[in-house]
Design an enzyme around this catalytic site. Sequence first.
Site, PDB file in Angstrom:
ATOM      1  N   LEU A 123      -2.266 -18.370   0.401  1.00  0.00           N
ATOM      2  CA  LEU A 123      -3.178 -19.142   1.237  1.00  0.00           C
ATOM      3  C   LEU A 123      -3.453 -18.501   2.592  1.00  0.00           C
ATOM      4  CD1 LEU A 123      -1.842 -22.691   0.321  1.00  0.00           C
ATOM      5  CD2 LEU A 123      -3.748 -21.430  -0.699  1.00  0.00           C
ATOM      6  N   CYS A 124      -3.055 -17.248   2.760  1.00  0.00           N
ATOM      7  CA  CYS A 124      -3.345 -16.523   4.006  1.00  0.00           C
ATOM      8  C   CYS A 124      -4.783 -16.014   3.998  1.00  0.00           C
ATOM      9  CB  CYS A 124      -2.402 -15.329   4.166  1.00  0.00           C
ATOM     10  SG  CYS A 124      -0.777 -15.778   4.744  1.00  0.00           S
ATOM     11  N   HIS A 125      -5.376 -16.010   5.175  1.00  0.00           N
ATOM     12  CA  HIS A 125      -6.733 -15.475   5.334  1.00  0.00           C
ATOM     13  C   HIS A 125      -6.675 -13.950   5.474  1.00  0.00           C
ATOM     14  CE1 HIS A 125      -7.169 -19.649   6.697  1.00  0.00           C
ATOM     15  NE2 HIS A 125      -8.440 -19.542   6.338  1.00  0.00           N
TER      16      HIS A 125
ATOM     17  N   MET B 153       2.382 -14.557   9.774  1.00  0.00           N
ATOM     18  CA  MET B 153       2.725 -14.095   8.429  1.00  0.00           C
ATOM     19  C   MET B 153       2.604 -12.582   8.315  1.00  0.00           C
ATOM     20  SD  MET B 153       3.836 -16.749   7.089  1.00  0.00           S
ATOM     21  CE  MET B 153       4.261 -15.925   5.571  1.00  0.00           C
ATOM     22  N   GLU B 154       1.658 -12.002   9.027  1.00  0.00           N
ATOM     23  CA  GLU B 154       1.505 -10.548   9.012  1.00  0.00           C
ATOM     24  C   GLU B 154       2.705  -9.872   9.661  1.00  0.00           C
ATOM     25  OE1 GLU B 154      -2.191 -12.269   7.862  1.00  0.00           O
ATOM     26  OE2 GLU B 154      -0.878 -12.777   9.524  1.00  0.00           O
TER      27      GLU B 154
ATOM     28  N   ASP C   3      15.009   0.292  -0.630  1.00  0.00           N
ATOM     29  CA  ASP C   3      14.547   1.099  -1.757  1.00  0.00           C
ATOM     30  C   ASP C   3      14.925   2.565  -1.593  1.00  0.00           C
ATOM     31  OD1 ASP C   3      13.010   1.637  -4.194  1.00  0.00           O
ATOM     32  OD2 ASP C   3      11.605   2.628  -2.835  1.00  0.00           O
TER      33      ASP C   3
END
EC number: 4.6.1.17
Length: 159
Positions: free
Chosen positions: A75-77, A113-114, A128
């Site tokens: 739901l992020c733009h 969120m970014e 990793d």
Amino acid sequence: MTQLTHINAAGEAHMVDVSAKAETVREARAEAFVEMLPTTLAMIIEGSHHKGDVFATARIAGIQAAKRTWELIPLCHPLMLSKVEVQLEAQPEHSRVRIETCCRLTGKTGVEMEALTAASVAALTIYDMCKAVQKDMVIGPVRLLAKSGGKSGDFKVEL
């Protein structure tokens, strides 16, 4: 209590309509940690890892992740980021790497969120690259440090 913005009146998930919001400068900072053995951290610091420069790779991965957050979080733009910064710091006294990210834009929605995605993916990239020498590294905590701009006001973690 604050309402959940991604839930409509029927209780269904939806992308928030930001078309009526004012454009403001918005910034967010986040951090993540990767705990590891002193020997693993020394290998990163000395640049002796057979896969190459761990910090450079994690930095690029974090930047790429911030730019693609909208593809990962449903739901992020999609955002036109004007700045993504990923700083990595070896902390030998704690046998860990600290990652701090900063994202900025002028827009209608925040960049929390970014910043969190950038920190998380940088941490995952370190894992990793180093898992061949140590599988029990620990990622975390990952958290938002600060955000500014927008209707909800500023936020800053008390350190």
